[in-house]
Scaffold this motif. Structure first.
Motif, mmCIF file in Angstrom:
data_model
loop_
_atom_site.group_PDB
_atom_site.id
_atom_site.type_symbol
_atom_site.label_atom_id
_atom_site.label_comp_id
_atom_site.label_asym_id
_atom_site.label_seq_id
_atom_site.Cartn_x
_atom_site.Cartn_y
_atom_site.Cartn_z
ATOM 1 N N THR A 80 38.624 31.789 50.199
ATOM 2 C CA THR A 80 39.396 32.642 49.755
ATOM 3 C C THR A 80 39.683 33.893 50.831
ATOM 4 O O THR A 80 38.534 34.303 51.699
ATOM 5 C CB THR A 80 38.858 33.370 48.528
ATOM 6 O OG1 THR A 80 37.525 34.008 48.768
ATOM 7 C CG2 THR A 80 38.848 32.420 47.326
ATOM 8 N N LEU A 81 40.945 34.229 50.998
ATOM 9 C CA LEU A 81 41.203 35.251 51.952
ATOM 10 C C LEU A 81 42.409 35.825 51.551
ATOM 11 O O LEU A 81 43.149 35.700 50.608
ATOM 12 C CB LEU A 81 41.564 34.780 53.227
ATOM 13 C CG LEU A 81 42.675 33.407 53.332
ATOM 14 C CD1 LEU A 81 44.064 34.583 53.478
ATOM 15 C CD2 LEU A 81 42.411 32.757 54.416
ATOM 16 N N SER A 82 42.548 37.289 52.004
ATOM 17 C CA SER A 82 43.618 38.120 51.950
ATOM 18 C C SER A 82 43.986 38.720 53.153
ATOM 19 O O SER A 82 42.979 39.049 54.027
ATOM 20 C CB SER A 82 43.355 39.252 50.750
ATOM 21 O OG SER A 82 42.475 39.998 51.082
ATOM 22 N N LEU B 215 40.255 34.726 63.733
ATOM 23 C CA LEU B 215 41.423 34.824 62.826
ATOM 24 C C LEU B 215 41.338 36.299 61.932
ATOM 25 O O LEU B 215 42.470 36.737 61.784
ATOM 26 C CB LEU B 215 41.521 33.746 61.732
ATOM 27 C CG LEU B 215 41.833 32.412 62.323
ATOM 28 C CD1 LEU B 215 41.992 31.260 61.028
ATOM 29 C CD2 LEU B 215 43.366 32.592 62.967
ATOM 30 N N ALA B 216 40.209 36.335 61.436
ATOM 31 C CA ALA B 216 40.149 37.890 60.770
ATOM 32 C C ALA B 216 40.485 38.992 61.456
ATOM 33 O O ALA B 216 41.199 39.971 60.947
ATOM 34 C CB ALA B 216 38.578 37.959 60.370
ATOM 35 N N GLN C 177 40.459 39.605 55.372
ATOM 36 C CA GLN C 177 39.019 39.589 54.721
ATOM 37 C C GLN C 177 39.143 38.390 54.156
ATOM 38 O O GLN C 177 39.958 37.878 53.498
ATOM 39 C CB GLN C 177 39.162 40.727 53.433
ATOM 40 C CG GLN C 177 39.013 42.131 53.820
ATOM 41 C CD GLN C 177 40.555 42.462 54.185
ATOM 42 O OE1 GLN C 177 41.443 42.308 53.373
ATOM 43 N NE2 GLN C 177 40.741 43.315 55.220
ATOM 44 N N TYR C 178 37.888 37.773 54.392
ATOM 45 C CA TYR C 178 37.505 36.258 53.928
ATOM 46 C C TYR C 178 36.425 36.011 53.417
ATOM 47 O O TYR C 178 35.344 36.588 53.588
ATOM 48 C CB TYR C 178 38.149 35.096 54.952
ATOM 49 C CG TYR C 178 37.203 35.203 56.032
ATOM 50 C CD1 TYR C 178 36.084 34.206 56.037
ATOM 51 C CD2 TYR C 178 37.177 35.931 57.123
ATOM 52 C CE1 TYR C 178 35.212 34.138 56.880
ATOM 53 C CE2 TYR C 178 36.171 35.865 58.093
ATOM 54 C CZ TYR C 178 35.314 34.986 58.259
ATOM 55 O OH TYR C 178 34.373 34.873 59.182
ATOM 56 N N ASP C 179 36.183 34.646 52.609
ATOM 57 C CA ASP C 179 34.891 34.563 52.005
ATOM 58 C C ASP C 179 34.815 32.838 52.034
ATOM 59 O O ASP C 179 35.641 32.329 51.587
ATOM 60 C CB ASP C 179 34.557 35.166 50.826
ATOM 61 C CG ASP C 179 33.194 34.735 50.134
ATOM 62 O OD1 ASP C 179 32.036 35.026 50.818
ATOM 63 O OD2 ASP C 179 33.152 34.045 49.048
#
Length: 125
Positions: free
Chosen positions: A9-11, A77-78, A84-86
């Motif tokens: 999941t990312l935003s 990439l972040a 923000q990713y998980d």
């Protein structure tokens, strides 16, 4: 859902190229995208994405249970996309808070789906 599947999941701020960059990481590390949803919020100008992925069937030299080999690529990439990713195992249930109306059928339906495995969620009662 295979035991070695994971969920990303990312935003991040919305801009062109995010889907290409993320799926490129999976392709270059011998992973298949099994399911992908994305959403751009025009009000906040943010991009949201959820990716269900797993190792490609013929992946040699890939530790299917670990995603550590993806960490350097996603860190890059972040930084580039202010993301923000998980990444979590797909088998891990998501903890949720249920808020329903006074009518009991809504809660009953959600609890039934949880108990039968249709919803992969964890509800503390």
């Amino acid at each position: 859902m295979a035991a070695n599947d994971h969920i990303l999941t990312l935003s991040c701020p919305d801009r062109p190229g995010i889907v290409h960059a993320v799926t490129g990481v999976f392709a270059s590390h011998s992973h298949n995208v099994l399911d992908l949803q994305q959403f751009s919020d025009p009000v906040s100008e943010r991009f949201f994405m959820r990716v269900h992925f797993g190792p490609a069937p013929a992946s040699e030299g890939v530790d299917a249970a670990s995603t550590a080999h993806l960490a350097p690529a996603f860190a890059k990439l972040a930084d580039e996309y202010k993301m923000q990713y998980d990444i979590r195992p797909a088998a891990r249930k998501t903890r949720v808070l249920l808020m329903v109306s006074k009518i009991g059928h809504c809660l009953n339906d959600l609890l039934f789906r949880m108990k039968t495995g249709q919803l992969q969620i964890e509800v503390d009662i």
